[in-house]
Scaffold this active site. Structure first.
Site, PDB file in Angstrom:
ATOM      1  N   LYS A  20     -12.475 -29.543 -19.400  1.00  0.00           N
ATOM      2  CA  LYS A  20     -12.301 -29.966 -18.014  1.00  0.00           C
ATOM      3  C   LYS A  20     -12.925 -28.964 -17.042  1.00  0.00           C
ATOM      4  O   LYS A  20     -13.684 -29.345 -16.150  1.00  0.00           O
ATOM      5  CB  LYS A  20     -10.812 -30.149 -17.716  1.00  0.00           C
ATOM      6  N   GLU A  56     -10.969 -21.443 -26.272  1.00  0.00           N
ATOM      7  CA  GLU A  56     -11.288 -21.881 -27.626  1.00  0.00           C
ATOM      8  C   GLU A  56     -12.551 -22.739 -27.657  1.00  0.00           C
ATOM      9  O   GLU A  56     -13.408 -22.586 -28.529  1.00  0.00           O
ATOM     10  CB  GLU A  56     -10.106 -22.681 -28.207  1.00  0.00           C
ATOM     11  N   GLY A  69      -5.550 -33.815 -19.259  1.00  0.00           N
ATOM     12  CA  GLY A  69      -6.240 -33.726 -20.542  1.00  0.00           C
ATOM     13  C   GLY A  69      -5.762 -34.744 -21.560  1.00  0.00           C
ATOM     14  O   GLY A  69      -6.563 -35.406 -22.230  1.00  0.00           O
ATOM     15  N   ARG A  70      -4.445 -34.920 -21.675  1.00  0.00           N
ATOM     16  CA  ARG A  70      -3.913 -35.828 -22.692  1.00  0.00           C
ATOM     17  C   ARG A  70      -4.058 -37.300 -22.294  1.00  0.00           C
ATOM     18  O   ARG A  70      -3.731 -38.185 -23.076  1.00  0.00           O
ATOM     19  CB  ARG A  70      -2.460 -35.483 -23.004  1.00  0.00           C
ATOM     20  N   GLU A 100       3.893 -32.601 -24.757  1.00  0.00           N
ATOM     21  CA  GLU A 100       3.313 -31.845 -23.657  1.00  0.00           C
ATOM     22  C   GLU A 100       3.716 -32.453 -22.319  1.00  0.00           C
ATOM     23  O   GLU A 100       3.811 -31.751 -21.314  1.00  0.00           O
ATOM     24  CB  GLU A 100       1.782 -31.797 -23.787  1.00  0.00           C
ATOM     25  N   HIS A 129       6.769 -41.087 -50.181  1.00  0.00           N
ATOM     26  CA  HIS A 129       6.855 -40.146 -51.298  1.00  0.00           C
ATOM     27  C   HIS A 129       6.903 -38.701 -50.820  1.00  0.00           C
ATOM     28  O   HIS A 129       6.607 -37.787 -51.588  1.00  0.00           O
ATOM     29  CB  HIS A 129       5.657 -40.358 -52.224  1.00  0.00           C
ATOM     30  N   LYS A 183      -2.183 -19.386 -22.724  1.00  0.00           N
ATOM     31  CA  LYS A 183      -3.596 -19.108 -22.466  1.00  0.00           C
ATOM     32  C   LYS A 183      -3.770 -17.826 -21.658  1.00  0.00           C
ATOM     33  O   LYS A 183      -4.666 -17.023 -21.921  1.00  0.00           O
ATOM     34  CB  LYS A 183      -4.228 -20.285 -21.720  1.00  0.00           C
TER      35      LYS A 183
END
Length: 566
Positions: free
Chosen positions: A206, A212, A267-268, A353, A384, A495
């Protein structure tokens, strides 16, 4: 000051929890043969069955009353109209505008944002068609065969999930790779399989400052120049989805290849924006527009349907019943569709978030639980793995089963087995195995709640509707809990501290706790030589290595100083 837990409706729900604590879900079906018809509904290509939830008619009516007494009608209207509802960041929340297919304007601060959105859509269309057709060429004149999306959080999870879910719609000449982890092993593994002449990188960040993402982007750029030659055209292989045009251009990206989005896109919630460019490249622009169309259809349903017939509202209210009155700590997402194997991770970020908050919109501590821990994986594998705990363990875990009805040609028998397994599990969680003696210590108690979401077919349109459904569910819960679902201060704290530690890695700083200082000392020992984590370099090399560490530190510090949100 209004206190949710002291409201008449909240107290009535607490009384109903005590009143119905001994009820069994299967007895609701016995008492009302029409329960399935009453507690299921369809929106477009999605069908929801919530009849296996521990919700009596009286409880459901009171939950709807809770929604009616909340600010939901007002806040919903404010979100769609562009009012500032992200109060801590003083922003509107307009991911719904990104998939708006209506004709009218949408005003934010006196400006219609729809022309900008439509221009970006046209930019996505033009670029995606050029790459898919082979018109877009790399530096050596070769067509693109591999697309690498470099992002993290919402800049990775949404497009990654959608591209994998819609794999059967993918362009046969393009391969897609997603790099998010700052661990160098992730990007090295991806790069080792690629040809720089035919690879396109999308840097999705953004603010173009997410630490990262920038570290991975610089590694990719360095690899490209090392492999293709120092004079190779970076601009032919790197594009960006970002609000920071100048920073992207400084990286080497052509101005016309910076795909814009806006500060009011969280962002999400960003896969509907230029962050969704990998989706358009994979399934084509028409497919991308079908994704938006499905979300828009769910938006219109959410806006217009009465709460008692409103799919996102009903899912949200049932979740509140579980979290605030039944003691649930988690929510399991179990897709019986391998194509949706990334969906639990996507919904985990969306929910946790957004609603992982402990203060209300006024900054006051809340005295009730908010967002659940969201987790899960594909269904038949889960049977399982963790289903044993869900059947016989001591945890109370609501489950959302998700599947598509239409099988792939040639594997109809597999799909039939998949769907019958899902239906069997939903039935078993409700019924249990106490058909004989209730003294049997090995029986399954049953009475475990679940909903079933069926897609007619896993298409771009139905996937768009499914994602929008969960977005609105999370929003409704946030409104009722009176929290801000659109900030993420906990993410930003981590961050900021990462940037501070990176900047002070060479110093014997006393600003951190003893544990952090001790761990930093161990890290310093293992970075005594450039790129050599073993610490075997000769001591006399220390000065030169300190200089190289300082250079790395500055690079990391620059990336970490400004906060990016993925």
């Amino acid at each position: 000051m209004f206190q949710l837990t002291r409201s008449v409706t909240w107290q009535a729900l607490k009384g109903l929890q005590e009143k119905t604590a001994a009820d069994r879900i299967r007895d609701y079906f016995t008492a009302d043969p029409e329960r399935f018809d009453k507690m299921s509904l369809r929106v477009g290509g999605l069908f929801l069955d919530y009849s296996k939830q521990p919700v009596s008619d009286e409880v459901l009516a009171k939950l709807i009353e809770l929604a009616n007494h909340s600010a939901l009608v007002q806040r919903r209207a404010q979100m769609f109209s562009g009012d500032i509802i992200n109060v801590t960041e003083n922003r509107p929340v307009l991911h719904t505008a990104l998939r708006n297919l209506g004709e009218g304007p949408l005003m934010v601060d006196g400006q219609d944002v729809m022309p900008e959105i439509q221009r970006t859509r046209e930019q996505i269309r033009s670029f995606s068609e050029a790459v898919r057709s082979g018109e877009w060429k790399g530096h050596s004149g070769s067509r693109i065969t591999d697309v690498v999306n470099i992002g993290i959080g919402g800049s990775d999870l949404g497009p990654n999930m959608a591209c994998r879910a819609l794999l059967k719609h993918r362009h046969s000449g393009l391969n897609f790779h997603f790099v998010s982890n700052v661990d160098g092993a992730h990007i090295q593994k991806v790069l080792s399989r690629l040809d720089p002449a035919t690879t396109l990188f999308i840097v999705s960040t953004k603010t173009f400052s997410t630490q990262e993402t920038l570290l991975n982007a610089h590694t990719a750029r360095r690899w490209f120049l090392e492999q293709a030659g120092p004079d190779a055209d970076v601009g032919a292989h790197f594009i960006a989805a970002s609000t920071n045009r100048q920073a992207a251009m400084a990286f080497g990206i052509r101005e016309e290849n910076v795909f814009e989005f806006w500060a009011w896109v969280g962002g999400r919630y960003s896969m509907w924006s230029s962050i969704g460019l990998p989706i358009a490249l994979s399934i084509g622009f028409d497919g991308f527009m079908e994704l938006l169309e499905g979300a828009y259809e769910m938006d219109q349903h959410f806006l217009s349907a009465p709460f008692a017939e409103n799919m996102p509202v009903l899912m949200a209210l049932i979740g509140i019943w579980h979290i605030n009155f039944q003691g649930a700590e988690t929510q399991a997402i179990v897709p019986y569709d391998q194509a949706l194997h990334q969906l639990p991770a996507f919904l985990q970020q969306l929910d946790m978030e957004s609603n992982g908050k402990s203060v209300d919109i006024f900054g006051n501590p809340v005295d009730y639980k908010t967002g659940p821990i969201v987790w899960g994986q594909t269904g038949s594998n889960g049977q399982h793995a963790f289903f044993q705990l869900l059947h016989q363990g001591t945890r109370y875990v609501p489950i959302d089963f998700i599947a598509s009805l239409k099988p792939e040609p040639g594997v109809e028998d597999h799909h039939f087995a998949l769907l019958t397994n899902m239906m069997a599990q939903a039935n078993a969680f409700m019924e249990g195995s106490q058909t004989g003696s209730r003294l049997d210590p090995y029986s399954c108690p049953g009475n475990r709640p679940s909903s079933v979401l069926l897609l007619d077919e896993l298409t771009p349109k139905n996937l768009g509707a499914l994602i929008a459904l969960y977005e609105h569910k999370v929003f409704v819960q946030g409104v009722i809990w009176n929290i801000n679902s659109f900030d993420q201060w906990g993410v930003q704290l981590g961050k900021r501290i990462a940037g501070e530690i990176s900047e002070r890695i060479d110093a014997q700083s006393q600003d951190f706790d003893a544990s952090t200082q001790g761990l930093l000392a161990l890290v310093r020992e293992h970075f005594t030589s450039d790129g050599d984590p073993s610490g075997d370099a000769a001591p006399e090399d220390g000065k030169a290595n300190e200089g190289k560490m300082e250079e790395r530190r500055k690079d990391k510090g620059k990336a970490g100083k400004r906060d990016g949100k993925g």
